[in-house]
Design an enzyme around this catalytic site. Structure first.
Site, PDB file in Angstrom:
ATOM      1  N   CYS A  24       0.815  -1.225   0.000  1.00  0.00           N
ATOM      2  CA  CYS A  24       0.000   0.000   0.000  1.00  0.00           C
ATOM      3  C   CYS A  24       0.844   1.270   0.000  1.00  0.00           C
ATOM      4  CB  CYS A  24      -0.934  -0.010   1.198  1.00  0.00           C
ATOM      5  SG  CYS A  24      -2.010  -1.448   1.188  1.00  0.00           S
ATOM      6  N   HIS A  64      -3.394   7.073   2.445  1.00  0.00           N
ATOM      7  CA  HIS A  64      -3.793   5.771   1.897  1.00  0.00           C
ATOM      8  C   HIS A  64      -5.226   5.488   2.333  1.00  0.00           C
ATOM      9  CE1 HIS A  64      -4.021   1.774   0.595  1.00  0.00           C
ATOM     10  NE2 HIS A  64      -3.872   1.207   1.776  1.00  0.00           N
ATOM     11  N   ASN A  91      -9.941  -0.153  -0.839  1.00  0.00           N
ATOM     12  CA  ASN A  91      -8.488  -0.064  -0.710  1.00  0.00           C
ATOM     13  C   ASN A  91      -7.844  -0.663  -1.970  1.00  0.00           C
ATOM     14  OD1 ASN A  91      -5.793  -0.522  -0.084  1.00  0.00           O
ATOM     15  ND2 ASN A  91      -6.192  -1.349   1.954  1.00  0.00           N
TER      16      ASN A  91
HETATM   17  O1  UT7 Z   1      -3.965  -1.585   3.156  1.00  0.00           O
HETATM   18  C1  UT7 Z   1      -3.248  -2.329   4.099  1.00  0.00           C
HETATM   19  C2  UT7 Z   1      -3.526  -1.760   5.418  1.00  0.00           C
HETATM   20  N1  UT7 Z   1      -4.786  -2.302   5.898  1.00  0.00           N
HETATM   21  C3  UT7 Z   1      -5.393  -1.723   6.900  1.00  0.00           C
HETATM   22  O2  UT7 Z   1      -4.976  -0.697   7.361  1.00  0.00           O
HETATM   23  C4  UT7 Z   1      -6.603  -2.421   7.479  1.00  0.00           C
HETATM   24  C5  UT7 Z   1      -6.650  -2.173   8.968  1.00  0.00           C
HETATM   25  N2  UT7 Z   1      -7.715  -2.899   9.610  1.00  0.00           N
HETATM   26  C6  UT7 Z   1      -9.018  -2.564   9.476  1.00  0.00           C
HETATM   27  O3  UT7 Z   1      -9.346  -1.663   8.744  1.00  0.00           O
HETATM   28  C7  UT7 Z   1     -10.030  -3.288  10.323  1.00  0.00           C
HETATM   29  O4  UT7 Z   1      -9.360  -4.050  11.301  1.00  0.00           O
HETATM   30  C8  UT7 Z   1     -10.968  -4.221   9.507  1.00  0.00           C
HETATM   31  C9  UT7 Z   1     -11.878  -3.392   8.616  1.00  0.00           C
HETATM   32  C10 UT7 Z   1     -10.155  -5.179   8.657  1.00  0.00           C
HETATM   33  C11 UT7 Z   1     -11.836  -5.050  10.452  1.00  0.00           C
HETATM   34  O5  UT7 Z   1     -12.561  -4.160  11.296  1.00  0.00           O
HETATM   35  P1  UT7 Z   1     -12.553  -4.373  12.864  1.00  0.00           P
HETATM   36  O6  UT7 Z   1     -13.392  -3.323  13.425  1.00  0.00           O
HETATM   37  O7  UT7 Z   1     -11.116  -4.443  13.305  1.00  0.00           O
HETATM   38  O8  UT7 Z   1     -13.270  -5.755  13.013  1.00  0.00           O
HETATM   39  P2  UT7 Z   1     -12.786  -7.069  13.761  1.00  0.00           P
HETATM   40  O9  UT7 Z   1     -11.831  -7.837  12.915  1.00  0.00           O
HETATM   41  O10 UT7 Z   1     -12.383  -6.733  15.172  1.00  0.00           O
HETATM   42  O11 UT7 Z   1     -14.142  -7.870  13.855  1.00  0.00           O
HETATM   43  C12 UT7 Z   1     -15.244  -7.371  14.635  1.00  0.00           C
HETATM   44  C13 UT7 Z   1     -16.457  -8.210  14.339  1.00  0.00           C
HETATM   45  C14 UT7 Z   1     -16.188  -9.713  14.403  1.00  0.00           C
HETATM   46  O12 UT7 Z   1     -17.331 -10.340  14.898  1.00  0.00           O
HETATM   47  P3  UT7 Z   1     -17.438 -10.804  16.421  1.00  0.00           P
HETATM   48  O13 UT7 Z   1     -16.283 -11.762  16.631  1.00  0.00           O
HETATM   49  O14 UT7 Z   1     -17.301  -9.562  17.229  1.00  0.00           O
HETATM   50  O15 UT7 Z   1     -18.765 -11.439  16.490  1.00  0.00           O
HETATM   51  C15 UT7 Z   1     -15.986 -10.097  12.971  1.00  0.00           C
HETATM   52  O16 UT7 Z   1     -16.260 -11.442  12.718  1.00  0.00           O
HETATM   53  O17 UT7 Z   1     -16.894  -7.953  12.993  1.00  0.00           O
HETATM   54  C16 UT7 Z   1     -16.994  -9.182  12.293  1.00  0.00           C
HETATM   55  N3  UT7 Z   1     -16.709  -8.960  10.887  1.00  0.00           N
HETATM   56  C17 UT7 Z   1     -17.674  -8.653  10.002  1.00  0.00           C
HETATM   57  N4  UT7 Z   1     -19.003  -8.520  10.127  1.00  0.00           N
HETATM   58  C18 UT7 Z   1     -19.694  -8.212   9.018  1.00  0.00           C
HETATM   59  C19 UT7 Z   1     -15.520  -8.958  10.276  1.00  0.00           C
HETATM   60  N5  UT7 Z   1     -15.677  -8.693   8.957  1.00  0.00           N
HETATM   61  C20 UT7 Z   1     -17.009  -8.498   8.775  1.00  0.00           C
HETATM   62  C21 UT7 Z   1     -17.792  -8.193   7.648  1.00  0.00           C
HETATM   63  N6  UT7 Z   1     -19.114  -8.045   7.824  1.00  0.00           N
HETATM   64  N7  UT7 Z   1     -17.241  -8.001   6.425  1.00  0.00           N
END
Ligand code: UT7
Length: 318
Positions: free
Chosen positions: A110, A245, A275
């Protein structure tokens, strides 16, 4: 020695994939993606290869600069999704645009556009290149596990290019940080099928620990922006535009608050493209250029972070 950007171009596939479309593939919904990431839709290639997209963006940038391929002295392509390991994407773009110059790829995920500009500056400062074509092209869709809702909703495909021209005027300052490791973000390359290997098989798709990547992102973007402004001796009030980014709108909001740079200076298009890895920043620059918001002398701050882990920020003058 510095550079000025004399042309920009971009290309994204026609195929628009909305959050609702994705909710038919995996257990997700528009509300979660909109709130947690800030994406409404992304472009996903149906036929365009990485090279096709990079070539179209390159032609657009050359046209914008009023140049031909033969006017370019160096092509640096940043990609992690090249169609071939060899030839490099840059070599094939050189072929497609009819250039006759040095060409190679850099791999910095990225942060690719920033690493490519920094590399180009080495050639510019040594007088080895007067006009450099930087191309970022990513077909992220081929790297994703389309059953993994944690990653397949985040990325998009696209490409963008910029033509840099050496100049005595202007401004250039940059900072880069690499924290090498594959435990947080990894995209395996093919292992091949050697009958002699004794390797455990692993998923060939992008792996990301979202929360750890998020922490790296917010720490690095705030640190890199503060460091580059200090090194350049520029007050944040004198920055005209910040182009971060486009990984997550919450990361951008956090960085805006933490750095205190006015909200209206931050360019955001993640809602439309997701992204696009290294292509996110130059796509934004092309949109800004073509919409006429960039004025001569504007100080522009770019900041990126991602796989490597690698991050950077740079300032330059429009
Ligand atoms: O370009 C390279 C650099 N990349 C980044 O900078 C990405 C950085 N990370 C992020 O942007 C975020 O961590 C994500 C968008 C990838 C994920 O968001 P989050 O708020 O960190 O979610 P999480 O992984 O902590 O998951 C929270 C909940 C989970 O459910 P439970 O365990 O709380 O029941 C996940 O299973 O959200 C759930 N979840 C979803 N729900 C609906 C994860 N993905 C999804 C989804 N739709 N697509």
């Amino acid at each position: 020695m510095n550079f000025k950007v004399i042309g920009t171009g971009s290309y994204v596939p026609d195929n628009v994939v909305t959050n609702d479309d994705l909710s038919k593939l995996v257990d997700t919904n528009d509300e979660w993606i909109s709130k947690r990431v800030g994406i409404k839709e992304r472009r996903i290639s149906q036929t365009d290869t990485t090279l096709d997209m990079g070539t179209k963006a390159s032609f657009a940038a050359l046209e914008n600069a009023g140049l031909k391929g033969t006017d370019i002295d160096l092509i640096v392509t940043a990609t992690i999704s090249g169609d071939t390991a060899c030839p490099s994407t840059a070599c094939m773009i050189q072929n497609r645009i009819g250039a006759d110059c040095m060409a190679f790829d850099v791999s910095a995920a990225c942060a690719g556009f920033l690493f490519a500009v920094e590399t180009a500056m080495g050639y510019i400062c040594r007088g080895k290149a007067k006009r450099v074509l930087i191309v970022c092209a990513e077909r992220m869709s081929k790297l994703l596990d389309w059953t993994d809702r944690g990653t397949c909703v985040i990325f998009g495909d696209g490409a963008a290019a910029a033509v840099l021209e050496a100049t005595e005027e202007g401004l250039y300052e940059s900072v880069f940080n690499v924290k090498g490791g594959d435990d947080v973000l990894k995209i395996p390359a093919t292992n091949g099928s050697s009958p002699f290997y004794q390797l455990e098989s692993e998923s060939p798709y992008l792996f990301m620990n979202g929360q750890e990547t998020f922490k790296f992102a917010v720490n690095s973007i705030t640190h890199d922006i503060a460091a580059v402004l200090e090194n350049a001796g520029i007050a944040k009030e004198n920055i005209a535009h910040v182009v971060p980014h486009q990984a997550n709108k919450r990361i951008i909001d956090f960085a805006q608050k933490k750095t205190g740079i006015d909200l209206d200076k931050w360019y955001v298009n993640i809602d439309r493209y997701g992204n696009v890895s290294g292509a996110s920043i130059p796509i934004a620059l092309d949109e800004m250029n073509r919409s006429g918001v960039l004025k001569k002398g504007d100080k522009i701050l770019l900041a990126a972070f991602g796989g490597g882990l690698a991050s950077g920020a740079l300032v330059f003058e429009w």
